[in-house]
Structure formats: C-alpha cells, structure tokens
Design a protein around this motif. Structure first.
Motif, PDB file in Angstrom:
ATOM      1  N   GLU A 122       5.651  -1.508 -10.120  1.00  0.00           N
ATOM      2  CA  GLU A 122       5.540  -0.800 -11.393  1.00  0.00           C
ATOM      3  C   GLU A 122       4.138  -0.947 -11.989  1.00  0.00           C
ATOM      4  OE1 GLU A 122       8.598  -2.042 -13.997  1.00  0.00           O
ATOM      5  OE2 GLU A 122      10.235  -1.362 -12.684  1.00  0.00           O
ATOM      6  N   LYS A 123       3.624  -2.167 -11.976  1.00  0.00           N
ATOM      7  CA  LYS A 123       2.299  -2.387 -12.555  1.00  0.00           C
ATOM      8  C   LYS A 123       1.216  -1.977 -11.558  1.00  0.00           C
ATOM      9  CE  LYS A 123       3.692  -6.229 -15.536  1.00  0.00           C
ATOM     10  NZ  LYS A 123       3.436  -7.642 -15.893  1.00  0.00           N
ATOM     11  N   PRO A 124       0.137  -1.364 -12.034  1.00  0.00           N
ATOM     12  CA  PRO A 124      -0.931  -0.935 -11.123  1.00  0.00           C
ATOM     13  C   PRO A 124      -1.685  -2.123 -10.530  1.00  0.00           C
ATOM     14  CG  PRO A 124      -1.590  -0.570 -13.397  1.00  0.00           C
ATOM     15  CD  PRO A 124      -0.143  -0.981 -13.436  1.00  0.00           C
ATOM     16  N   ILE A 125      -2.207  -1.914  -9.333  1.00  0.00           N
ATOM     17  CA  ILE A 125      -3.064  -2.905  -8.678  1.00  0.00           C
ATOM     18  C   ILE A 125      -4.490  -2.650  -9.147  1.00  0.00           C
ATOM     19  CG2 ILE A 125      -3.888  -3.783  -6.466  1.00  0.00           C
ATOM     20  CD1 ILE A 125      -1.262  -2.654  -5.259  1.00  0.00           C
ATOM     21  N   VAL A 126      -5.104  -3.647  -9.762  1.00  0.00           N
ATOM     22  CA  VAL A 126      -6.434  -3.488 -10.359  1.00  0.00           C
ATOM     23  C   VAL A 126      -7.469  -4.173  -9.470  1.00  0.00           C
ATOM     24  CG1 VAL A 126      -7.871  -3.893 -12.385  1.00  0.00           C
ATOM     25  CG2 VAL A 126      -5.429  -3.409 -12.660  1.00  0.00           C
ATOM     26  N   SER A 127      -8.535  -3.437  -9.151  1.00  0.00           N
ATOM     27  CA  SER A 127      -9.629  -3.998  -8.369  1.00  0.00           C
ATOM     28  C   SER A 127     -10.934  -3.347  -8.831  1.00  0.00           C
ATOM     29  CB  SER A 127      -9.404  -3.761  -6.875  1.00  0.00           C
ATOM     30  OG  SER A 127     -10.311  -4.522  -6.113  1.00  0.00           O
ATOM     31  N   TYR A 128     -12.042  -3.786  -8.225  1.00  0.00           N
ATOM     32  CA  TYR A 128     -13.368  -3.337  -8.665  1.00  0.00           C
ATOM     33  C   TYR A 128     -14.107  -2.646  -7.524  1.00  0.00           C
ATOM     34  CZ  TYR A 128     -12.293  -6.445 -12.529  1.00  0.00           C
ATOM     35  OH  TYR A 128     -11.680  -7.040 -13.603  1.00  0.00           O
ATOM     36  N   GLU A 129     -15.046  -1.843  -7.899  1.00  0.00           N
ATOM     37  CA  GLU A 129     -15.851  -1.118  -6.921  1.00  0.00           C
ATOM     38  C   GLU A 129     -16.526  -2.100  -5.955  1.00  0.00           C
ATOM     39  OE1 GLU A 129     -17.322   2.967  -9.083  1.00  0.00           O
ATOM     40  OE2 GLU A 129     -18.419   1.137  -9.552  1.00  0.00           O
ATOM     41  N   GLY A 130     -16.457  -1.750  -4.669  1.00  0.00           N
ATOM     42  CA  GLY A 130     -17.060  -2.596  -3.652  1.00  0.00           C
ATOM     43  C   GLY A 130     -16.125  -3.657  -3.112  1.00  0.00           C
ATOM     44  N   ASP A 131     -15.005  -3.924  -3.806  1.00  0.00           N
ATOM     45  CA  ASP A 131     -14.058  -4.932  -3.341  1.00  0.00           C
ATOM     46  C   ASP A 131     -13.094  -4.335  -2.321  1.00  0.00           C
ATOM     47  OD1 ASP A 131     -15.263  -6.749  -4.945  1.00  0.00           O
ATOM     48  OD2 ASP A 131     -13.707  -6.772  -6.496  1.00  0.00           O
ATOM     49  N   THR A 132     -12.135  -5.164  -1.863  1.00  0.00           N
ATOM     50  CA  THR A 132     -11.082  -4.744  -0.930  1.00  0.00           C
ATOM     51  C   THR A 132      -9.735  -4.868  -1.623  1.00  0.00           C
ATOM     52  OG1 THR A 132     -12.352  -5.420   1.017  1.00  0.00           O
ATOM     53  CG2 THR A 132      -9.967  -5.215   1.277  1.00  0.00           C
ATOM     54  N   ALA A 133      -8.909  -3.833  -1.524  1.00  0.00           N
ATOM     55  CA  ALA A 133      -7.571  -3.842  -2.127  1.00  0.00           C
ATOM     56  C   ALA A 133      -6.524  -3.881  -1.021  1.00  0.00           C
ATOM     57  CB  ALA A 133      -7.363  -2.612  -3.006  1.00  0.00           C
ATOM     58  N   VAL A 134      -5.467  -4.661  -1.239  1.00  0.00           N
ATOM     59  CA  VAL A 134      -4.365  -4.763  -0.278  1.00  0.00           C
ATOM     60  C   VAL A 134      -3.069  -4.385  -0.993  1.00  0.00           C
ATOM     61  CG1 VAL A 134      -3.069  -6.258   1.277  1.00  0.00           C
ATOM     62  CG2 VAL A 134      -5.539  -6.573   1.018  1.00  0.00           C
ATOM     63  N   MET A 135      -2.386  -3.379  -0.465  1.00  0.00           N
ATOM     64  CA  MET A 135      -1.101  -2.940  -1.016  1.00  0.00           C
ATOM     65  C   MET A 135       0.009  -3.288  -0.033  1.00  0.00           C
ATOM     66  SD  MET A 135      -2.042   0.660  -2.880  1.00  0.00           S
ATOM     67  CE  MET A 135      -3.288   1.163  -1.704  1.00  0.00           C
ATOM     68  N   ILE A 136       1.149  -3.743  -0.560  1.00  0.00           N
ATOM     69  CA  ILE A 136       2.241  -4.268   0.263  1.00  0.00           C
ATOM     70  C   ILE A 136       3.522  -3.494  -0.036  1.00  0.00           C
ATOM     71  CG2 ILE A 136       3.596  -6.305   0.868  1.00  0.00           C
ATOM     72  CD1 ILE A 136       1.259  -8.007  -0.139  1.00  0.00           C
ATOM     73  N   CYS A 137       4.249  -3.129   1.031  1.00  0.00           N
ATOM     74  CA  CYS A 137       5.567  -2.508   0.905  1.00  0.00           C
ATOM     75  C   CYS A 137       6.575  -3.314   1.727  1.00  0.00           C
ATOM     76  CB  CYS A 137       5.554  -1.062   1.387  1.00  0.00           C
ATOM     77  SG  CYS A 137       5.281   0.127   0.061  1.00  0.00           S
ATOM     78  N   LYS A 138       7.776  -3.480   1.160  1.00  0.00           N
ATOM     79  CA  LYS A 138       8.815  -4.251   1.839  1.00  0.00           C
ATOM     80  C   LYS A 138      10.129  -3.481   1.827  1.00  0.00           C
ATOM     81  CE  LYS A 138       6.912  -8.789   0.578  1.00  0.00           C
ATOM     82  NZ  LYS A 138       7.200 -10.075  -0.095  1.00  0.00           N
ATOM     83  N   SER A 139      10.911  -3.704   2.873  1.00  0.00           N
ATOM     84  CA  SER A 139      12.275  -3.185   2.942  1.00  0.00           C
ATOM     85  C   SER A 139      13.215  -4.385   2.985  1.00  0.00           C
ATOM     86  CB  SER A 139      12.473  -2.315   4.185  1.00  0.00           C
ATOM     87  OG  SER A 139      13.827  -1.962   4.340  1.00  0.00           O
ATOM     88  N   TYR A 140      14.016  -4.530   1.954  1.00  0.00           N
ATOM     89  CA  TYR A 140      14.882  -5.706   1.832  1.00  0.00           C
ATOM     90  C   TYR A 140      16.235  -5.434   2.488  1.00  0.00           C
ATOM     91  CZ  TYR A 140      11.458  -7.290  -1.584  1.00  0.00           C
ATOM     92  OH  TYR A 140      10.298  -7.673  -2.199  1.00  0.00           O
ATOM     93  N   GLY A 141      16.536  -6.215   3.527  1.00  0.00           N
ATOM     94  CA  GLY A 141      17.852  -6.151   4.152  1.00  0.00           C
ATOM     95  C   GLY A 141      18.007  -5.115   5.252  1.00  0.00           C
ATOM     96  N   TYR A 142      17.035  -4.205   5.386  1.00  0.00           N
ATOM     97  CA  TYR A 142      17.129  -3.155   6.392  1.00  0.00           C
ATOM     98  C   TYR A 142      15.794  -3.029   7.120  1.00  0.00           C
ATOM     99  CZ  TYR A 142      21.271  -1.941   3.686  1.00  0.00           C
ATOM    100  OH  TYR A 142      22.469  -1.992   3.024  1.00  0.00           O
ATOM    101  N   THR A 143      15.867  -2.730   8.417  1.00  0.00           N
ATOM    102  CA  THR A 143      14.655  -2.671   9.244  1.00  0.00           C
ATOM    103  C   THR A 143      14.292  -1.230   9.549  1.00  0.00           C
ATOM    104  OG1 THR A 143      15.238  -4.774  10.275  1.00  0.00           O
ATOM    105  CG2 THR A 143      13.606  -3.411  11.401  1.00  0.00           C
ATOM    106  N   PRO A 144      13.160  -0.747   9.047  1.00  0.00           N
ATOM    107  CA  PRO A 144      12.740   0.629   9.345  1.00  0.00           C
ATOM    108  C   PRO A 144      12.310   0.767  10.800  1.00  0.00           C
ATOM    109  CG  PRO A 144      11.623  -0.258   7.386  1.00  0.00           C
ATOM    110  CD  PRO A 144      12.262  -1.408   8.089  1.00  0.00           C
ATOM    111  N   THR A 145      12.445   1.977  11.305  1.00  0.00           N
ATOM    112  CA  THR A 145      11.962   2.244  12.660  1.00  0.00           C
ATOM    113  C   THR A 145      10.465   2.533  12.660  1.00  0.00           C
ATOM    114  OG1 THR A 145      12.562   4.577  12.369  1.00  0.00           O
ATOM    115  CG2 THR A 145      14.188   3.132  13.411  1.00  0.00           C
ATOM    116  N   ALA A 146       9.913   2.978  11.513  1.00  0.00           N
ATOM    117  CA  ALA A 146       8.482   3.291  11.427  1.00  0.00           C
ATOM    118  C   ALA A 146       8.048   3.258   9.967  1.00  0.00           C
ATOM    119  CB  ALA A 146       8.190   4.660  12.031  1.00  0.00           C
ATOM    120  N   TRP A 147       6.731   3.005   9.769  1.00  0.00           N
ATOM    121  CA  TRP A 147       6.122   3.026   8.432  1.00  0.00           C
ATOM    122  C   TRP A 147       5.000   4.051   8.424  1.00  0.00           C
ATOM    123  CZ3 TRP A 147       7.840   0.517   4.177  1.00  0.00           C
ATOM    124  CH2 TRP A 147       8.657  -0.597   4.331  1.00  0.00           C
TER     125      TRP A 147
END
Length: 342
Positions: free
Chosen positions: A183-208
């Motif tokens: 819900e809350k935005p990921i805040v970073s600065y110019e020139g930096d590196t941002a890492v975004m994470i997604c999870k599936s709880y309880g179920y295993t996807p075949t592809a992302w």
C-alpha cells in the motif's frame, strides 16, 4: 460297404477342416478361446473403471467421456467440499471466498440450521451469474452442487437462494490466489537502486511476470534485453524480486507483478517514488537558513545595543559637561556678587 465308407472318409475330413477354417477356431484349441475371453473381460473392466457407459450407443460419447476422464487423471484433480450454514434469518446474505490455484472437483453446499428444520416448502435455487444450475438434496436441510473446475472461465460467484416463509441467500466466490502488493509507496533517490518484492502466500505460481505502467498501458519488463537497467530474481517458488538500477525520475510510477496459476493469473500493485537529490537537502538547507537568519538578528541586535549604549554614554557625558558648565557659571556669579558687597 466298408470299402465304400472308407473311400468317402477323406472327403468328410476335408469338409470338416473347411468348416473349422471358416469358423476361425478349432475345438482342439481351447487355450486361444480362453485368452480371447479374458482379454474381452479385461477391456470391459477397463471401461468400467474409467467411468464409461459401455452400453450407451453412439461413437462420440465414448471418445468424449474417455478424454474427460483422461484429463481428470492427468491433472490429478483433488476433491474438496465447502459449506455455508444459513442462520435462518430472513433477508440475510452469507458469503465465503474460496481460493483455487489448480483444477479441482468441488462441492458447494448450503445447509439450514437444524433449529429451522420446521420450515417447509422451501424453494431452492442455485445460480452461477444469471445461469440456473441443477442441484442435489444432500439431506433434508442441505442442498449442493458438484463442479469440475478446469479453467478460469468457471470461476466466479455461485449462489444459493432459499425461498419460503423466510428468504435466505448464500454466495461462494471462487477465485485464484490474490497477490498482495504494497500500500505504501517505495521511496528512493535518483542514482540509487530500488528493489520491489512480490509474494504468493500458500500457493505456488507456475510463472512470474513484471509490468510497468506507461500511460494507460502495462508494458512487460524484459530483463534480458535491459540487463543494465532491470534484474528479475525468483528467490523461491513463491517470491520474486525486481531490481531497478540507476534510478531516474522516469522510473517513478506504478509497477505490477503477475503470478500465473493453472486456473488463471493474479496481479499485485506496487508504487515507486523517485526523489531528487535536493529533496533530502531541503530540510538541512532550511535549518541552515534559519540559523543564518537567527545569527543575523542576534548580530544586528548586538550592534543596535552597542550603539544604544554608546548614545546613552554620550548623553550622560554631555549632561555631566553641561552640569559642570552650569556649576561654573553659578560660581562666577556668586563671586561677582561678593565683590560688589565689599
């Protein structure tokens, strides 16, 4: 007579052999007959095990049902049951969310509480959207439907309605697993590196799959073509990371991670906010400006105070001089008056 009979015997033997060859078997070959019967019995058993109606006519029915049963065995579809207990209060609606990620045989049931078993002549209706479904009476107070969910076109809302003296409603929502975004935005600065994470709880996807929003469109991110900008890592079967290198203001926006399941796809939403390097300096610059202003005010006040003190000292000195002059003039007048008296 015996000689004549003996002369006809070869003809009889030849006729017998001809009849046996036309019938396709020999009375002296019982083993072949037994094997054929066993093979036929095995075929019948196989058809019974696959659930086919052997006695049903028509060439297409057997083939179609065989394909369906084969699909069921290949998919290893599980069987699950879900039930909603209706409270018996008129006008109430009860809902249940059911998450499915793969092909499933499922039974949905509406059951009326036993203390409302006195309600008679209930009209039970099962619907999927606007389509009315045929249901079964499991017990006197329970009604259900059995489904085979093979793809996402069969997902949606299944409802049962009981009408009589009271009217009750229950809804089963069949859906693929939800991917929780942030819900809350990921805040970073110019020139930096941002890492975004997604999870599936309880179920295993075949592809992302990762997407970025470009105007009103969602564009898939291909990290193999833009290796110097994006890195996608599937940390585990249930977790995926998107790493964005050398951030610029153009990277600011909405990102989506999509998980693929056997029954459909589900997306999670993330927001990235890229700030300029001046942004973290603004509070510092504001503090510095405040300090400068404060120091300037203090300095000016000190100057003003010193000037004021100097003016006060000058005025005091001037008053003292004037007082001395006044005293001196008064002394001269007194001395001249004495001289006159003498």
């Amino acid at each position: 007579m015996p000689a004549a009979f003996s002369g006809k015997r070869p003809g009889l033997r030849l006729l017998l052999l001809l009849c046996l060859s036309l019938s396709g078997g020999s009375p002296a070959d019982p083993t072949v007959t037994t094997q054929d019967a066993s093979h036929s019995q095995a075929n019948s058993l196989t058809k019974m095990q696959t659930g086919l109606n052997v006695s049903s006519p028509g060439p297409d029915l057997t083939t179609q049902e065989f394909k369906q049963e084969t699909k069921e065995h290949v998919s290893n579809a599980t069987f699950v049951e879900y039930e909603i207990l209706l409270p018996g209060v008129s006008g109430t609606s009860t809902e249940k969310n059911i998450t499915l990620d793969r092909a499933t045989r499922i039974e949905l049931s509406c059951r009326l509480d036993n203390k409302y078993s006195h309600l008679k002549s209930l009209q039970v209706t099962w619907k999927w959207g606007n389509e009315t479904l045929r249901h079964i009476n499991k017990t006197e107070n329970s009604w259900g439907i059995q489904l085979r969910i093979w793809d996402n076109s069969q997902l949606g809302s299944y409802s049962c309605t009981l009408k009589g003296e009271e009217e009750m409603h229950a809804v089963f929502h069949l859906q693929v697993p939800k991917i929780e975004g942030k819900e809350k935005p990921i805040v970073s600065y110019e020139g930096d590196t941002a890492v975004m994470i997604c999870k599936s709880y309880g179920y295993t996807p075949t592809a992302w799959t990762w997407y970025m929003t470009n105007g009103s469109e969602q564009v898939a991110i291909n990290d193999s073509l833009l290796a110097d900008k994006y890195v996608i890592n599937r940390v585990s079967a249930n977790v995926t990371h998107l790493k964005i290198l050398k951030l610029t203001k153009e990277d600011d926006g909405i990102y989506w991670c999509e998980a693929g399941f056997e029954l459909g796809k589900s997306k999670g939403k993330l927001k990235l906010k890229v700030l300029s390097l001046m942004v973290p300096l603004k509070p510092f610059l504001a503090i510095v400006a405040e300090v400068i202003v404060l120091v300037t005010v203090v300095f000016l006040y000190e100057i003003y105070s010193k000037k004021k003190e100097k003016c006060a000292a000058d005025e005091k000195e001037f008053d003292q001089i004037e007082q001395l002059k006044s005293e001196e003039s008064n002394g001269l007048e007194n001395s001249s008056t004495r001289h006159r008296k003498i």
